[in-house]
Every structure is written in C-alpha cells, then in structure tokens.
Design an enzyme around this catalytic site. Structure first.
Site, mmCIF file in Angstrom:
data_model
loop_
_atom_site.group_PDB
_atom_site.id
_atom_site.type_symbol
_atom_site.label_atom_id
_atom_site.label_comp_id
_atom_site.label_asym_id
_atom_site.label_seq_id
_atom_site.Cartn_x
_atom_site.Cartn_y
_atom_site.Cartn_z
ATOM 1 N N LYS A 215 0.790 -1.306 0.166
ATOM 2 C CA LYS A 215 0.016 -0.082 -0.136
ATOM 3 C C LYS A 215 0.812 1.276 0.093
ATOM 4 C CE LYS A 215 -3.575 2.847 0.088
ATOM 5 N NZ LYS A 215 -4.316 3.027 1.249
ATOM 6 N N CYS A 269 -4.014 9.617 2.085
ATOM 7 C CA CYS A 269 -3.056 8.587 1.576
ATOM 8 C C CYS A 269 -1.822 9.186 0.832
ATOM 9 C CB CYS A 269 -3.566 7.689 0.300
ATOM 10 S SG CYS A 269 -5.104 6.488 1.306
#
Length: 422
Positions: A215, A269
């Site tokens: 990720k 993010c």
C-alpha cells in the site's frame, strides 16, 4: 482447519473507508455493528443517512439500516470479524501516529472471542500488524495468538489495505483486487473468507509486512509521478512555457504519460503514506523523500503567485482591503468534500492569515467553512466570478467546467489546474 462462520461483522471507524465497507457487508446480509467515537456520525448513520459525501453511499446505507443489517454505536460489541479502519496520521517530523490503531485494538479486546478475525485496513507503516499481537498480549493474555500458535490460534489477524478512489468507493470496493497479508497462512485464509463476501476482484495472498509495504509503495509511486508534474510546472513558469501545453505535447510520445500538475497533493493517503517509508528507512528513501518535499512545497509556490497578483493590483493604486480574491476549490481533489491534508485548504488558510483582501471561497461540496476560515465568505461560483478582482483556481470540480468563458477580462487569474487544457 476449523471453519468459522461469519454472520456478524464490526467495523471500527465509520469514515470514508469504514462506512462504505460496513454498508457493503450489510448489503450482503451480514449483520454489521459500526463503531465510531463521533456521536454525530453514529446518530446520523442510525437515521439511515451519511455524514460524508460519496456517490451512491447514501442509498446503500439507507437500505442497510432500514433492513436492520447495519447499526452504529460508540462502544464495540461481540462479532465474528472486526475490521479496523481508523486514521493513521503522522506527528512531529512525519513520524507515524499509531495511537488510533492501538486504541481501536484495545477497545475490541474485551469483547473478543475464540474464532474471531481481526483485519487492519488502515494504511500503516511496516510492522504495524505485528504490533497488534503486542497490544492483545497485554489486554488478553488468555488468548492463543498467531505466530506462537500458528496452526491453531484463538484469534486470526491480517492486514488488508483499502485501495479505493474517493468518488468511486462503492464500485471499487467490489471490483478492485485486494492484497491480504496475514500473520500466518491460516490468518490470510480466514481474512480472505471475509472479503469473498463482497469482492469480485482478485484476492492476492501475501504476508502482513509485504501487504503493508504494498500500500505504501502504490501511493509513493503516485506521489513521485505527481511530483514530476508539479516540479515541471514550476520549471516551465520560470522559463515562460505553458506546462499544460508542454505536457500535452510530450504525452504524444508512445512511452510518456506525464500527469497533470496541480496546487499540491492532499488526502489521507498520498500526502501521508510515503513518509511512513521515509521514517523506517531514511537513508535509503531519498527519491521518495524528494518527491514529498516537492509536493509539500507546491502550495507555498501557488500562494506566492496569489500574493504576486495582489501586489500587482496594489501597485496600480488599488487598496488591498478593497480587493476581492475568490478561491475556487478547497477539497483535496475534484468532486468530493474531503478536506484532509488538502493543499487548496492550506493555501486558503495561509493566505487568509496574511492579507486584508476580502476572501471569497467557493467549495460546492461543503455547507460550512472549517473553523480557520469561518470569518470569511462561502459563496456561489457565480458570485465569485462577478465580484472577484483575482480568481484563484485550485481544484477541478465539475461545477467549474466552462468557467473560463465567464471570467471578466479585467480579472486576474491564478491557475493551478490548467483551465485552458481541461
């Protein structure tokens, strides 16, 4: 291997990822208990409504609550599976803050039962899933945990990062491939059983550390590519070249695909996750750090352009206090209401601190301005266009399409999105 029935699920954290995940599970006739510390969010959800902006989510939540498959509360309750989707911001000099994850684990510890599955979805630095073992060992020493009891643990623990696009979350939760990394093979298989309930994409099995790094890697890759576009835009400005025209031409090369520059990088993010890599490996992550620094600098560069526009008008004899500056867009990306780590919001707040101009703010996806800007005006696009001496384009919301045809010729334009090329 013991088979575990999944009839109830608990989602800890009912924000932009947790709530859609909870609603998706509920839509598959799983009893879902959503947990959040925000009483307003809990009350709103229990009314069948949503407290965030995300297309199609309102209908999904309303149906799930009405049919009795989804309810929200502030305290964890027993369930078969616990999905943790809480924030993981950074503190100080970009060090990861895992306090929300730790608090979530400690909150569910008292209600855990043999056979439960814990899945961490929060974007986390490498090694975070292993820390769950440490926290649970202290809170529930009676439980047999993975690794030490790999073949027959009481609790299965895995990591499965979300990888959805705001504005398309409902569809991508179902269609996107998922990376599942358990603390053991058994943990990975148990977690995969959960995602098979609603995911049509591939379930790719790995270990927890690799899944965590995957990720971070995805978002660091995107950050580096955005940094190239943003740095290129600043270079072009110095060389008197239109960066959007340049990029459009360069992208005609069959192996070149340069992204579009903007006012920076935001969200929970891309603006945060690469720092987790830098924090763990500061000597090795030189390119990743450089990209973060370029993107973090871009809002201040845009802010300088706004101040230069103000100075050019005051130099012609106009009083700064009589000027009106309209900022179009505060969200961190187009067509959402999410202000987290928004470079546009940063620009607006910093400019508001240092100017006597009248500040007009246009953000069609929110109803009220955040506290730092509460003394300024949230106005319509039409009012901004007709009143502004300086128009600042920061976010390419769909509502702003065609705005270039409405701008008064006397209005100064500070364009961070390439209005002539969108």
């Amino acid at each position: 291997m013991q088979q575990f029935n999944i009839s109830t699920a608990s989602v800890i954290g009912l924000g932009y990822i947790g709530l859609p995940t909870a609603a998706m599970l509920a839509s598959r006739k799983i009893k879902v208990i959503g947990v959040d510390v925000n009483q307003h969010a809990v009350d709103t959800i229990n009314q069948g409504k949503i407290h965030i902006v995300e297309p199609d989510l309102d209908m999904l939540v309303h149906a799930s609550v009405t049919q009795g498959y989804l309810r929200a509360t502030t305290k964890p309750e027993p369930a078969d599976v616990f999905l943790i989707a809480v924030p993981t911001p950074f503190i100080g000099d970009h060090a990861p803050d895992l306090s929300y994850v730790q608090a979530a684990v400690e909150s569910i510890a008292p209600v855990l039962e043999k056979g439960n599955i814990i899945i961490l979805e929060s974007t986390s630095p490498v090694g975070t899933t292993e820390k769950i073992l440490d926290w649970l060992s202290l809170a529930r020493p009676d439980l047999r945990l993975p690794v030490e009891h790999e073949l027959d643990p009481d609790i299965n623990i895995a990591y499965c990062p979300e990888r959805v696009l705001p504005g398309h979350v409902v569809r991508e939760l179902v269609e996107n491939d998922r990376i599942i990394g358990g603390l053991s093979d058994a943990c990975s298989k148990r977690a995969a059983d959960v995602y098979r309930i609603f995911v049509t994409g591939k379930l790719l099995i790995s270990n927890a550390r690799t899944a965590e790094m995957c990720k971070l890697t995805e978002n660091a890759f995107r950050d580096i590519n955005i940094a190239f576009a943003n740095e290129l835009s600043m270079i072009c400005d110095k060389l008197d070249i239109n960066p959007w025209e340049l990029i459009k031409l360069a992208n005609h090369h069959p192996r070149v695909n340069i992204l579009q520059p903007g006012c920076g990088v935001g969200g929970h993010c891309i603006a945060v996750d690469p720092w987790f890599i830098v924090d763990k490996t500061p000597n090795e992550a030189r390119l990743i750090r450089a990209a973060r620094e370029v993107n973090d600098h871009k809002p201040d560069w845009v802010l300088g352009k706004i101040r230069h526009a103000v100075a050019s008008l005051t130099a012609s004899g106009l009083e700064e206090s009589r000027l009106k500056v309209a900022v179009l867009g505060l969200a961190f990306k187009p067509n959402i209401d999410d202000l987290r780590e928004s470079p546009a919001l940063h620009i607006a707040k910093q400019f508001a601190k240092t100017t006597t101009t009248q500040l007009l703010l246009v953000e069609p996806n929110i109803r009220a301005l955040p506290k730092p800007l509460a003394n300024h005006q949230l106005v319509s696009l039409n009012d901004a266009i007709t009143q502004a001496d300086i128009l600042v384009l920061l976010v390419n919301h769909r509502e702003f399409a065609g705005v270039k045809h409405c701008i008064n010729k006397k209005t100064l334009l500070v364009d961070a999105i390439g209005i002539d090329f969108i």
